[in-house]
Design an enzyme around this catalytic site. Sequence first.
Site, mmCIF file in Angstrom:
data_model
loop_
_atom_site.group_PDB
_atom_site.id
_atom_site.type_symbol
_atom_site.label_atom_id
_atom_site.label_comp_id
_atom_site.label_asym_id
_atom_site.label_seq_id
_atom_site.Cartn_x
_atom_site.Cartn_y
_atom_site.Cartn_z
ATOM 1 N N HIS A 91 -6.709 -5.808 2.386
ATOM 2 C CA HIS A 91 -5.572 -5.224 3.099
ATOM 3 C C HIS A 91 -4.996 -6.308 4.016
ATOM 4 O O HIS A 91 -5.740 -6.889 4.825
ATOM 5 C CB HIS A 91 -6.021 -4.065 4.002
ATOM 6 C CG HIS A 91 -6.577 -2.878 3.276
ATOM 7 N ND1 HIS A 91 -5.852 -1.727 3.066
ATOM 8 C CD2 HIS A 91 -7.796 -2.641 2.744
ATOM 9 C CE1 HIS A 91 -6.603 -0.833 2.434
ATOM 10 N NE2 HIS A 91 -7.793 -1.366 2.231
ATOM 11 N N GLU B 210 -12.288 3.698 -1.360
ATOM 12 C CA GLU B 210 -11.462 4.654 -2.097
ATOM 13 C C GLU B 210 -11.220 4.207 -3.541
ATOM 14 O O GLU B 210 -11.361 4.989 -4.462
ATOM 15 C CB GLU B 210 -10.116 4.801 -1.357
ATOM 16 C CG GLU B 210 -9.276 5.969 -1.797
ATOM 17 C CD GLU B 210 -7.910 5.946 -1.118
ATOM 18 O OE1 GLU B 210 -6.902 6.094 -1.820
ATOM 19 O OE2 GLU B 210 -7.863 5.765 0.119
ATOM 20 N N HIS C 289 -10.011 -5.290 -3.162
ATOM 21 C CA HIS C 289 -8.680 -5.516 -2.586
ATOM 22 C C HIS C 289 -8.787 -5.897 -1.125
ATOM 23 O O HIS C 289 -9.651 -5.404 -0.404
ATOM 24 C CB HIS C 289 -7.777 -4.288 -2.756
ATOM 25 C CG HIS C 289 -8.391 -2.989 -2.314
ATOM 26 N ND1 HIS C 289 -9.311 -2.319 -3.074
ATOM 27 C CD2 HIS C 289 -8.211 -2.247 -1.195
ATOM 28 C CE1 HIS C 289 -9.673 -1.204 -2.448
ATOM 29 N NE2 HIS C 289 -9.028 -1.146 -1.292
ATOM 30 N N ASP D 133 0.859 -1.183 0.000
ATOM 31 C CA ASP D 133 0.000 0.000 0.000
ATOM 32 C C ASP D 133 0.900 1.240 0.000
ATOM 33 O O ASP D 133 1.878 1.310 0.748
ATOM 34 C CB ASP D 133 -0.906 -0.018 1.235
ATOM 35 C CG ASP D 133 -2.041 0.989 1.133
ATOM 36 O OD1 ASP D 133 -3.203 0.558 1.124
ATOM 37 O OD2 ASP D 133 -1.759 2.207 1.069
ATOM 38 N N ILE D 134 0.553 2.208 -0.807
ATOM 39 C CA ILE D 134 1.377 3.417 -0.948
ATOM 40 C C ILE D 134 1.323 4.282 0.316
ATOM 41 O O ILE D 134 2.229 5.061 0.591
ATOM 42 C CB ILE D 134 0.899 4.225 -2.188
ATOM 43 C CG1 ILE D 134 1.978 5.148 -2.703
ATOM 44 C CG2 ILE D 134 -0.378 5.007 -1.890
ATOM 45 C CD1 ILE D 134 1.655 5.758 -4.061
HETATM 46 P P1 5GP Z 1 -9.870 1.465 0.361
HETATM 47 O O1 5GP Z 1 -10.429 1.525 -1.038
HETATM 48 O O2 5GP Z 1 -9.769 0.058 0.881
HETATM 49 O O3 5GP Z 1 -10.625 2.347 1.300
HETATM 50 O O4 5GP Z 1 -8.389 2.039 0.330
HETATM 51 C C1 5GP Z 1 -7.589 1.955 -0.833
HETATM 52 C C2 5GP Z 1 -6.146 1.733 -0.439
HETATM 53 O O5 5GP Z 1 -5.370 1.762 -1.622
HETATM 54 C C3 5GP Z 1 -5.583 2.809 0.508
HETATM 55 O O6 5GP Z 1 -5.000 2.177 1.634
HETATM 56 C C4 5GP Z 1 -4.548 3.542 -0.347
HETATM 57 O O7 5GP Z 1 -3.437 3.975 0.382
HETATM 58 C C5 5GP Z 1 -4.203 2.506 -1.405
HETATM 59 N N1 5GP Z 1 -3.829 3.104 -2.675
HETATM 60 C C6 5GP Z 1 -4.546 4.041 -3.367
HETATM 61 N N2 5GP Z 1 -3.926 4.362 -4.509
HETATM 62 C C7 5GP Z 1 -2.787 3.626 -4.554
HETATM 63 C C8 5GP Z 1 -1.716 3.532 -5.505
HETATM 64 O O8 5GP Z 1 -1.683 4.180 -6.541
HETATM 65 N N3 5GP Z 1 -0.712 2.662 -5.215
HETATM 66 C C9 5GP Z 1 -0.718 1.894 -4.073
HETATM 67 N N4 5GP Z 1 0.330 1.072 -3.873
HETATM 68 N N5 5GP Z 1 -1.714 1.955 -3.167
HETATM 69 C C10 5GP Z 1 -2.734 2.818 -3.397
#
Ligand code: 5GP
Length: 131
Positions: A95, A88, A93, A29-30
Site C-alpha cells: 500500500h 484480505e 501488495h 485501491d478501490i
Molecule cells: P489487505 O489484503 O492488505 O488487508 O487489503 C487489500 C486491499 O485491496 C484493500 O485496501 C482493498 O480495498 C483492496 N482491494 C480489494 N479488492 C480490490 C479490487 O477488486 N480492486 C482494487 N482496486 N482494490 C481492491
Amino acid sequence: MATIFSRIVAGEIPCHKIAENEEFFAFLDINPVALGHTLVIPKKEVDYIFDIDDPMLGRMMAFAKRVARAQEASIPCKRIGLAVMGLEVPHAHIHLIPITKESDMYFGTKKLEITQAELAEIAAKIRNEYK
Ligand code: 5GP
C-alpha cells in the site's frame, strides 16, 4: 483459481491503473484510506510478500519508489507512507499512501468516500507524473 489482483492485471476486472512493467503493476485501491492510495503488486502470484526472493523484492521496491515519486508530485502530502498487510487479498501488495499525518494511514472501518470519476481523475494525475 486466479486471485482478484491477477484478474485485474489480465484486464478481466477494471481498475484505475497507474503504471506497469514486465514484473509489477500499480493501481488505485478501490477503497482508499487517503487520496491517491495505490497498490503495487507483482504480476506473478505470490501470497506472502516475504516469500518473494531478495532480488525481486528489491525490484518491487524500486518500482514502488517510482510510483511514490509520481504520487508526491501529484497529490498534496508530506510523504508517501508504505504498509503491507495482505490479510484480505492473498496476492502480495504494497500500500502506498499519501499522508500528512499519522492518522491518514488508519486502516479501520472508515474509508474515504470517493466516486469512480474522482478516482479516474486522481489516477490520471499520478500517471502523468510517472517517469
Ligand atoms: P489487505 O489484503 O492488505 O488487508 O487489503 C487489500 C486491499 O485491496 C484493500 O485496501 C482493498 O480495498 C483492496 N482491494 C480489494 N479488492 C480490490 C479490487 O477488486 N480492486 C482494487 N482496486 N482494490 C481492491
